[in-house]
Design a protein around this motif. Structure first.
Motif, PDB file in Angstrom:
ATOM      1  N   ALA A  58       0.834  -1.199   0.000  1.00 46.70           N
ATOM      2  CA  ALA A  58       0.000   0.000   0.000  1.00 46.70           C
ATOM      3  C   ALA A  58       0.868   1.249   0.000  1.00 46.70           C
ATOM      4  O   ALA A  58       1.816   1.348   0.765  1.00 46.70           O
ATOM      5  N   GLY A  59       0.520   2.170  -0.859  1.00 43.16           N
ATOM      6  CA  GLY A  59       1.182   3.472  -0.904  1.00 43.16           C
ATOM      7  C   GLY A  59       0.261   4.526  -0.305  1.00 43.16           C
ATOM      8  O   GLY A  59      -0.673   4.199   0.435  1.00 43.16           O
ATOM      9  N   PRO A  60       0.479   5.781  -0.645  1.00 43.16           N
ATOM     10  CA  PRO A  60      -0.348   6.861  -0.098  1.00 43.16           C
ATOM     11  C   PRO A  60      -1.805   6.766  -0.550  1.00 43.16           C
ATOM     12  O   PRO A  60      -2.095   6.235  -1.623  1.00 43.16           O
ATOM     13  N   SER A  61      -2.701   7.298   0.290  1.00 42.46           N
ATOM     14  CA  SER A  61      -4.139   7.287   0.013  1.00 42.46           C
ATOM     15  C   SER A  61      -4.696   8.699   0.014  1.00 42.46           C
ATOM     16  O   SER A  61      -4.130   9.604   0.625  1.00 42.46           O
ATOM     17  N   ALA A  62      -5.830   8.860  -0.648  1.00 38.23           N
ATOM     18  CA  ALA A  62      -6.622  10.093  -0.601  1.00 38.23           C
ATOM     19  C   ALA A  62      -8.075   9.660  -0.426  1.00 38.23           C
ATOM     20  O   ALA A  62      -8.453   8.537  -0.795  1.00 38.23           O
ATOM     21  N   LEU A  71      -2.527   4.577  -4.125  1.00 37.36           N
ATOM     22  CA  LEU A  71      -1.441   4.153  -4.997  1.00 37.36           C
ATOM     23  C   LEU A  71      -0.886   2.870  -4.415  1.00 37.36           C
ATOM     24  O   LEU A  71      -0.604   2.795  -3.221  1.00 37.36           O
ATOM     25  N   ARG A  72      -0.776   1.838  -5.227  1.00 36.59           N
ATOM     26  CA  ARG A  72      -0.243   0.557  -4.786  1.00 36.59           C
ATOM     27  C   ARG A  72       1.007   0.245  -5.583  1.00 36.59           C
ATOM     28  O   ARG A  72       1.199   0.776  -6.678  1.00 36.59           O
ATOM     29  N   TYR A  73       1.827  -0.626  -5.062  1.00 34.32           N
ATOM     30  CA  TYR A  73       3.019  -1.048  -5.796  1.00 34.32           C
ATOM     31  C   TYR A  73       3.381  -2.469  -5.391  1.00 34.32           C
ATOM     32  O   TYR A  73       2.966  -2.959  -4.345  1.00 34.32           O
ATOM     33  N   GLY A  74       4.115  -3.123  -6.255  1.00 32.46           N
ATOM     34  CA  GLY A  74       4.521  -4.491  -5.983  1.00 32.46           C
ATOM     35  C   GLY A  74       5.571  -4.950  -6.967  1.00 32.46           C
ATOM     36  O   GLY A  74       5.887  -4.255  -7.933  1.00 32.46           O
ATOM     37  N   ASN A  75       6.103  -6.126  -6.678  1.00 31.50           N
ATOM     38  CA  ASN A  75       7.086  -6.727  -7.579  1.00 31.50           C
ATOM     39  C   ASN A  75       7.122  -8.232  -7.338  1.00 31.50           C
ATOM     40  O   ASN A  75       6.633  -8.709  -6.328  1.00 31.50           O
ATOM     41  N   ARG A  76       7.684  -8.918  -8.295  1.00 38.44           N
ATOM     42  CA  ARG A  76       7.985 -10.328  -8.121  1.00 38.44           C
ATOM     43  C   ARG A  76       9.376 -10.402  -7.518  1.00 38.44           C
ATOM     44  O   ARG A  76      10.164  -9.461  -7.681  1.00 38.44           O
ATOM     45  N   TRP A  84       0.197   0.729  -9.510  1.00 41.86           N
ATOM     46  CA  TRP A  84      -1.172   0.767  -9.987  1.00 41.86           C
ATOM     47  C   TRP A  84      -2.005   1.573  -9.001  1.00 41.86           C
ATOM     48  O   TRP A  84      -1.571   1.896  -7.906  1.00 41.86           O
ATOM     49  N   ALA A  85      -3.211   1.947  -9.427  1.00 40.94           N
ATOM     50  CA  ALA A  85      -4.111   2.750  -8.601  1.00 40.94           C
ATOM     51  C   ALA A  85      -5.363   1.937  -8.293  1.00 40.94           C
ATOM     52  O   ALA A  85      -5.823   1.159  -9.131  1.00 40.94           O
ATOM     53  N   THR A  86      -5.907   2.127  -7.091  1.00 38.67           N
ATOM     54  CA  THR A  86      -7.143   1.451  -6.702  1.00 38.67           C
ATOM     55  C   THR A  86      -8.139   2.471  -6.165  1.00 38.67           C
ATOM     56  O   THR A  86      -7.761   3.524  -5.642  1.00 38.67           O
ATOM     57  N   ILE A  87      -9.410   2.126  -6.286  1.00 35.96           N
ATOM     58  CA  ILE A  87     -10.479   2.902  -5.657  1.00 35.96           C
ATOM     59  C   ILE A  87     -11.389   1.892  -4.967  1.00 35.96           C
ATOM     60  O   ILE A  87     -11.688   0.826  -5.534  1.00 35.96           O
ATOM     61  N   THR A  88     -11.768   2.169  -3.722  1.00 39.22           N
ATOM     62  CA  THR A  88     -12.650   1.277  -2.966  1.00 39.22           C
ATOM     63  C   THR A  88     -13.790   2.088  -2.368  1.00 39.22           C
ATOM     64  O   THR A  88     -13.682   3.300  -2.196  1.00 39.22           O
ATOM     65  N   HIS A 147     -15.169  10.589  -7.760  1.00 40.16           N
ATOM     66  CA  HIS A 147     -16.347  10.050  -7.068  1.00 40.16           C
ATOM     67  C   HIS A 147     -17.203  11.236  -6.633  1.00 40.16           C
ATOM     68  O   HIS A 147     -16.676  12.251  -6.171  1.00 40.16           O
ATOM     69  N   ALA A 148     -18.525  11.096  -6.763  1.00 38.57           N
ATOM     70  CA  ALA A 148     -19.468  12.128  -6.317  1.00 38.57           C
ATOM     71  C   ALA A 148     -19.095  13.511  -6.876  1.00 38.57           C
ATOM     72  O   ALA A 148     -19.081  14.500  -6.142  1.00 38.57           O
ATOM     73  N   SER A 149     -18.768  13.561  -8.146  1.00 40.79           N
ATOM     74  CA  SER A 149     -18.416  14.808  -8.855  1.00 40.79           C
ATOM     75  C   SER A 149     -17.165  15.489  -8.312  1.00 40.79           C
ATOM     76  O   SER A 149     -16.949  16.677  -8.537  1.00 40.79           O
ATOM     77  N   ARG A 150     -16.354  14.771  -7.570  1.00 42.58           N
ATOM     78  CA  ARG A 150     -15.105  15.332  -7.038  1.00 42.58           C
ATOM     79  C   ARG A 150     -13.940  14.446  -7.443  1.00 42.58           C
ATOM     80  O   ARG A 150     -14.086  13.237  -7.596  1.00 42.58           O
ATOM     81  N   THR A 151     -12.773  15.056  -7.583  1.00 42.69           N
ATOM     82  CA  THR A 151     -11.544  14.327  -7.905  1.00 42.69           C
ATOM     83  C   THR A 151     -10.511  14.609  -6.838  1.00 42.69           C
ATOM     84  O   THR A 151     -10.318  15.764  -6.446  1.00 42.69           O
ATOM     85  N   ARG A 152      -9.850  13.577  -6.376  1.00 39.62           N
ATOM     86  CA  ARG A 152      -8.764  13.706  -5.396  1.00 39.62           C
ATOM     87  C   ARG A 152      -7.609  12.839  -5.854  1.00 39.62           C
ATOM     88  O   ARG A 152      -7.803  11.799  -6.466  1.00 39.62           O
ATOM     89  N   CYS A 153      -6.389  13.274  -5.502  1.00 39.48           N
ATOM     90  CA  CYS A 153      -5.179  12.525  -5.868  1.00 39.48           C
ATOM     91  C   CYS A 153      -4.318  12.271  -4.638  1.00 39.48           C
ATOM     92  O   CYS A 153      -4.313  13.055  -3.698  1.00 39.48           O
ATOM     93  N   THR A 154      -3.567  11.193  -4.695  1.00 34.86           N
ATOM     94  CA  THR A 154      -2.614  10.881  -3.629  1.00 34.86           C
ATOM     95  C   THR A 154      -1.332  11.680  -3.864  1.00 34.86           C
ATOM     96  O   THR A 154      -1.156  12.286  -4.918  1.00 34.86           O
ATOM     97  N   THR A 155      -0.467  11.643  -2.897  1.00 30.88           N
ATOM     98  CA  THR A 155       0.885  12.143  -3.131  1.00 30.88           C
ATOM     99  C   THR A 155       1.587  11.129  -4.013  1.00 30.88           C
ATOM    100  O   THR A 155       1.109  10.008  -4.190  1.00 30.88           O
ATOM    101  N   SER A 156       2.712  11.495  -4.547  1.00 28.61           N
ATOM    102  CA  SER A 156       3.391  10.593  -5.469  1.00 28.61           C
ATOM    103  C   SER A 156       4.495   9.794  -4.770  1.00 28.61           C
ATOM    104  O   SER A 156       4.972  10.167  -3.712  1.00 28.61           O
TER     105      SER A 156
END
Length: 158
Positions: A58-62, A71-76, A84-88, A147-156
């Motif tokens: 798990a990376g930063p959230s908004a 923001l999520r990240y991973g590796n083998r 990658w990005a997720t929304i829940t 979501h709900a007519s609003r946009t938010r972003c995480t930090t990078s």
């Protein structure tokens, strides 16, 4: 006299014409092409199947109300990092986007975006995009959700 002027003009023209070629030869292109993954996510993978659960992080959230963008990240094992990005807790039609930029020295160059839309279940992720690194540059990524007519972003993350 005419010969000196002609020679001087030829030398000046050669310097002016030759300078970009010399500069280009002296500074090799080490950054990836900016069109690598614009709207199609380019060479990407499905993070749900490509990474074992213990290799997903798990990376930063908004937040937009109770909807989380992350923001999520991973590796083998031994492999490169992917983002990658997720929304829940989202609604049908909400969108999540992974944006990435390539930091090359002092300038930024937009490299792309990869989006996904929630169709059912209240959660969605984008495809995972491989991080690239090289001499003098690295990829930086962030997740944005609508979501709900609003946009938010995480930090990078670098």
């Amino acid at each position: 006299m005419l010969t000196r002027r002609t020679t001087a003009a030829a030398v000046a023209a050669t310097l002016l014409i030759g300078t970009p070629a010399v500069a280009a030869a002296a500074t090799p292109r080490t950054t990836p092409d900016s069109r690598t993954a614009a709207s199609t996510c380019g060479r990407s993978v499905n993070p749900n199947t490509y990474f074992r659960p213990g290799m997903r992080h798990a990376g930063p959230s908004a937040w937009i109300g109770s909807t989380r963008i992350q923001l999520r990240y991973g590796n083998r094992p031994g492999g490169p990092r992917y983002y990658w990005a997720t929304i829940t807790h989202a609604s049908r039609g909400d969108k999540v986007t992974l944006y990435w930029d390539i930091d090359h020295g002092e300038s930024w160059r937009d490299s792309g975006a990869c989006s996904a839309t929630v169709h059912s279940g209240g959660a969605q992720n984008t495809r995972a995009v491989k991080a690239v690194h090289g001499t003098g540059f690295h990829l930086q990524a962030k997740a944005c959700g609508h979501h709900a007519s609003r946009t938010r972003c995480t930090t990078s993350l670098p």
